[in-house]
Design a protein around this motif. Structure first.
Motif, PDB file in Angstrom:
ATOM      1  N   ASP A 177       0.900  -1.102   0.077  1.00  0.00           N
ATOM      2  CA  ASP A 177      -0.095  -0.423   0.320  1.00  0.00           C
ATOM      3  C   ASP A 177       0.770   1.256  -0.055  1.00  0.00           C
ATOM      4  O   ASP A 177       0.931   2.143   1.149  1.00  0.00           O
ATOM      5  CB  ASP A 177      -0.822   0.224   0.872  1.00  0.00           C
ATOM      6  N   PRO A 178       1.672   1.288  -1.298  1.00  0.00           N
ATOM      7  CA  PRO A 178       2.519   2.224  -1.086  1.00  0.00           C
ATOM      8  C   PRO A 178       1.886   4.152  -0.624  1.00  0.00           C
ATOM      9  O   PRO A 178       1.632   4.444  -0.715  1.00  0.00           O
ATOM     10  CB  PRO A 178       2.619   2.474  -2.575  1.00  0.00           C
ATOM     11  N   ASP A 179       3.512   4.553  -0.098  1.00  0.00           N
ATOM     12  CA  ASP A 179       2.606   5.559   0.315  1.00  0.00           C
ATOM     13  C   ASP A 179       2.917   7.423  -0.661  1.00  0.00           C
ATOM     14  O   ASP A 179       3.766   6.815  -1.491  1.00  0.00           O
ATOM     15  CB  ASP A 179       3.877   6.953   1.655  1.00  0.00           C
ATOM     16  N   GLY A 180       2.131   7.519  -0.268  1.00  0.00           N
ATOM     17  CA  GLY A 180       1.879   8.842  -1.769  1.00  0.00           C
ATOM     18  C   GLY A 180       2.836  10.325  -1.506  1.00  0.00           C
ATOM     19  O   GLY A 180       3.155  10.157  -0.082  1.00  0.00           O
ATOM     20  N   ILE A 181       2.707  11.644  -1.942  1.00  0.00           N
ATOM     21  CA  ILE A 181       3.152  12.278  -1.276  1.00  0.00           C
ATOM     22  C   ILE A 181       1.775  13.434  -0.926  1.00  0.00           C
ATOM     23  O   ILE A 181       0.738  13.880  -1.727  1.00  0.00           O
ATOM     24  CB  ILE A 181       3.559  13.030  -2.908  1.00  0.00           C
ATOM     25  N   GLY A 224     -16.065  14.689   2.861  1.00  0.00           N
ATOM     26  CA  GLY A 224     -16.871  14.235   2.312  1.00  0.00           C
ATOM     27  C   GLY A 224     -16.678  12.345   2.382  1.00  0.00           C
ATOM     28  O   GLY A 224     -16.670  11.992   0.986  1.00  0.00           O
ATOM     29  N   GLY A 225     -16.828  11.573   3.170  1.00  0.00           N
ATOM     30  CA  GLY A 225     -16.225  10.778   3.033  1.00  0.00           C
ATOM     31  C   GLY A 225     -14.851  10.106   4.648  1.00  0.00           C
ATOM     32  O   GLY A 225     -15.316  10.701   5.844  1.00  0.00           O
ATOM     33  N   MET A 226     -14.837   9.082   4.450  1.00  0.00           N
ATOM     34  CA  MET A 226     -13.797   8.557   5.561  1.00  0.00           C
ATOM     35  C   MET A 226     -13.153   8.926   6.463  1.00  0.00           C
ATOM     36  O   MET A 226     -11.846   9.434   4.817  1.00  0.00           O
ATOM     37  CB  MET A 226     -13.876   6.665   5.469  1.00  0.00           C
ATOM     38  N   HIS A 227     -12.499   9.434   7.659  1.00  0.00           N
ATOM     39  CA  HIS A 227     -10.611   9.611   7.839  1.00  0.00           C
ATOM     40  C   HIS A 227      -9.932   8.903   7.932  1.00  0.00           C
ATOM     41  O   HIS A 227      -9.234   9.013   7.871  1.00  0.00           O
ATOM     42  CB  HIS A 227     -11.752  10.809   8.711  1.00  0.00           C
ATOM     43  N   VAL A 228     -10.611   7.363   7.782  1.00  0.00           N
ATOM     44  CA  VAL A 228      -9.965   6.514   8.503  1.00  0.00           C
ATOM     45  C   VAL A 228      -9.966   4.973   7.372  1.00  0.00           C
ATOM     46  O   VAL A 228     -11.605   5.111   7.552  1.00  0.00           O
ATOM     47  CB  VAL A 228     -10.089   5.671   9.762  1.00  0.00           C
ATOM     48  N   TYR A 229      -9.306   4.121   7.056  1.00  0.00           N
ATOM     49  CA  TYR A 229      -9.946   3.535   6.524  1.00  0.00           C
ATOM     50  C   TYR A 229      -8.882   1.873   6.997  1.00  0.00           C
ATOM     51  O   TYR A 229      -7.820   1.825   7.442  1.00  0.00           O
ATOM     52  CB  TYR A 229     -10.092   3.321   5.035  1.00  0.00           C
ATOM     53  N   THR A 230      -9.499   0.395   6.907  1.00  0.00           N
ATOM     54  CA  THR A 230      -8.195  -0.808   6.898  1.00  0.00           C
ATOM     55  C   THR A 230      -8.462  -0.994   5.431  1.00  0.00           C
ATOM     56  O   THR A 230      -8.586  -1.584   4.921  1.00  0.00           O
ATOM     57  CB  THR A 230      -8.808  -1.536   7.734  1.00  0.00           C
ATOM     58  N   PRO A 231      -6.141  -1.119   5.389  1.00  0.00           N
ATOM     59  CA  PRO A 231      -5.762  -1.619   4.094  1.00  0.00           C
ATOM     60  C   PRO A 231      -5.745  -3.067   4.186  1.00  0.00           C
ATOM     61  O   PRO A 231      -6.035  -3.954   5.290  1.00  0.00           O
ATOM     62  CB  PRO A 231      -4.604  -0.591   3.846  1.00  0.00           C
ATOM     63  N   TRP A 232      -5.610  -4.374   2.862  1.00  0.00           N
ATOM     64  CA  TRP A 232      -5.818  -5.329   3.501  1.00  0.00           C
ATOM     65  C   TRP A 232      -4.875  -5.298   3.939  1.00  0.00           C
ATOM     66  O   TRP A 232      -3.428  -5.067   4.465  1.00  0.00           O
ATOM     67  CB  TRP A 232      -5.565  -6.109   2.541  1.00  0.00           C
TER      68      TRP A 232
END
Length: 580
Positions: A169-173, A352-360
């Motif tokens: 789940d690569p980090d972005g900028i 307008g969406g989630m502030h947190v999520y779960t990556p695999w």
């Protein structure tokens, strides 16, 4: 139609692009800024979020109080025109097929006017799945090939998130992520307590201003309506409008593409389209043709573009156009948190969406299904609107106030008391997973049905495999564990079982379809090369989801954007070399 009935545009363009969503908008932006002359065809209406968005309207400003219609299936204020059904534009199912739910947008910017803006990079493993589990095929490119373009679009369009150092789940900028809201803090505590990671989400919403043209998010939580301040990413405001301002783009709306025109050598030279306003057929010509109409519409165009050189449809000597059609998997569950009944009111809208999520987070080699999923969360105190159910039906219509049991519902003062009591206590979660592409999931031209423009329509052959069903079962088991750990009461989705595939959504329903003109090194088993260019026709490119060899356990828009930018820069380079 004969040539005398077709009106031919005398202007010769460098590129003709079909579709103005993520792929088409990016192609127009890159080519126009390089000085190329571009014609952008859109099957729907003009749309400028700054003028046309329903952002900040109240439910009573809709004659339906915000309820959905066929024109706006996600609600009367949603940013997208049309959806599952479009008047005069049918599609059909083959006998024995599961129902395919086909979402189609008809407007400048396409689906990017209402999407969840979840902007996840594919990881190194996602391009090489066959090498890992022996299923499907590897992409002809790697993460390292796409990474420079992910970096560019992060800077150009903006995405918030956090640096986590996760392998796949690569980090972005990233821009700074918003803080978790109360229900998200409760989710994080419960999920991490059972070994399920929860990290800041990655959405293309500007928590800081990045240029003069676009504003900063002011947390109205209405991104689904499309942002008047352009603080969230939509192709219309962030790509198409800047491209038009270069003076190098002509936009033609209400243009229903019928076929790709080819010359005697089989080279793509333009597009034939029906103008919806006068029902006449027109032609527009270009040095290259770029299809970005969405995976299924692009397949339809290619299959309808038959000629002496391309009797099986354009770019289809491999016979894979329309094949390997797949969508993200999806299953969901929801309920209420008794701990939040009667909670104090305050502004917690957020983005307008989630502030947190779960990556695999697991190893599929230890599971009975081969590909993973991520988890999306929702809940809290959004603006009440039509259909706000409070979860009352899930508790058999009974609850207690100050220790006194009472029946839920009614009208007048009793109903208002219920609304106030349950408001802000809702919580839910959904899995979005990777399906395995299969050649027997496909769309083809229906030989008997045409749309109101006389264009043959698609017929779908799609089914779920045991892989996807077992994945949905795992999703539901995980959701129930998290809900139990939170002390939540499940009010819907908890009773799903094998009889309904554990609530697994119909294929197509998640609106992440891909794979109908996939890229590959072998022209016998793929339609496009690694540059999104047709093996059979060097002047034809596909820059939407059709080019995907496989999906990941991530939403696909950010990768569509990156691959479109990559293909567009390749086109510019090839034109300089006079190869196109």
């Amino acid at each position: 139609m004969g040539d005398l009935q077709i009106k031919k545009q005398p202007k010769q363009y460098d590129a003709v692009i079909v579709g103005s969503g993520a792929g088409g908008g990016m192609a127009a932006y890159v080519l126009a800024n390089a000085g190329l002359k571009v014609c952008l065809l859109e099957a729907g209406a003009d749309y400028d979020p700054a003028k046309h968005s329903s952002q900040l309207k109240n439910p009573w400003e809709s004659p339906r109080r915000g309820a959905s219609t066929k024109f706006r299936p996600f609600g009367d204020f949603d940013g997208c025109f049309w959806g599952w059904e479009i008047d005069g534009e049918p599609y059909t199912m083959a006998e024995g097929s599961d129902k395919w739910d086909w979402w189609r947008a008809r407007m400048i910017g396409g689906r990017t006017n209402h999407w969840g803006r979840i902007s996840l990079r594919f990881g190194p493993k996602d391009f090489k799945r066959r090498s890992i589990d022996g299923l499907g095929d590897d992409w002809p490119i790697s993460y390292e090939d796409v990474k420079p373009y992910y970096d560019k679009i992060d800077k150009l369009l903006g995405v918030f998130g956090s640096v986590e150092g996760l392998e796949n789940d690569p980090d972005g900028i990233f821009l700074p992520p918003p803080k978790p809201r109360l229900h998200e803090l409760m989710i994080k505590k419960a999920a991490t307590g059972i070994g399920v990671p929860v990290i800041p989400s990655r959405l293309s919403i500007l928590t800081k201003q990045i240029n003069k043209e676009r504003g900063e998010c002011f947390y109205c939580a209405q991104c689904g309506r499309s942002c008047k301040a352009a603080a969230d990413f939509s192709s219309s405001s962030a790509l198409v409008q800047p491209a038009v301002r270069t003076g190098n783009v002509d936009v033609i709306t209400q243009a229903m593409a019928r076929e790709v025109i080819t010359n005697k050598e089989g080279i793509a030279t333009g597009i034939s389209y029906v103008d919806k306003t006068d029902m006449m057929e027109y032609q527009v010509s270009g040095r290259v043709v770029i299809l970005a109409a969405s995976a299924c519409e692009t397949a339809r165009l290619l299959l309808n573009s038959k000629s002496q050189r391309h009797p099986n449809g354009l770019a289809n000597s491999s016979n894979v156009v329309g094949k390997y059609l797949h969508d993200s998997t999806g299953a969901a569950l929801g309920g209420v948190l008794p701990e939040l009944f009667g909670r104090k009111r305050y502004n917690e809208d957020g983005v307008g969406g989630m502030h947190v999520y779960t990556p695999w987070w697991l190893d599929n080699k230890k599971l009975d299904f081969p590909r993973g999923y991520h988890i999306e969360y929702w809940g809290g105190m959004g603006q009440p609107a039509y259909g706000f159910g409070f979860g009352m039906q899930g508790m058999n219509g009974k609850y207690a106030v100050n220790g006194v049991k009472k029946e839920a519902g009614g009208y007048g003062a009793s109903l208002k008391e219920d609304v106030r009591y349950f408001y802000g206590a809702g919580v839910g979660m959904a899995g979005r997973g990777e399906a395995v592409p299969r050649i027997d999931n496909y769309c083809e031209i229906d030989p008997k049905v045409v749309d109101k423009y006389g264009i043959p329509v698609l017929r779908f052959h799609t089914t779920h495999s045991d892989y996807e069903i077992k994945q949905a079962k795992h999703m539901k088991e995980t959701f129930k564990e998290i809900m139990h750990e939170m002390g939540a009461i499940i009010t819907w989705g908890g009773d799903d079982d094998a009889s309904n595939n554990y609530g697994l959504a119909n294929p197509g329903n998640i609106i992440h379809e891909a794979g109908t003109a996939r890229m590959g090194n072998d022209k016998k088993t793929s339609a496009l090369n690694k540059w999104s260019q047709a093996h059979d026709c060097k002047t034809l490119f596909c820059v939407d989801g059709s080019q995907f060899t496989s999906q990941a356990d991530k939403n696909i828009t950010w990768t569509i954007l990156a691959l479109s930018m990559r293909a567009s820069e390749y086109i510019i380079d090839e034109m300089k070399k006079q190869n196109l």
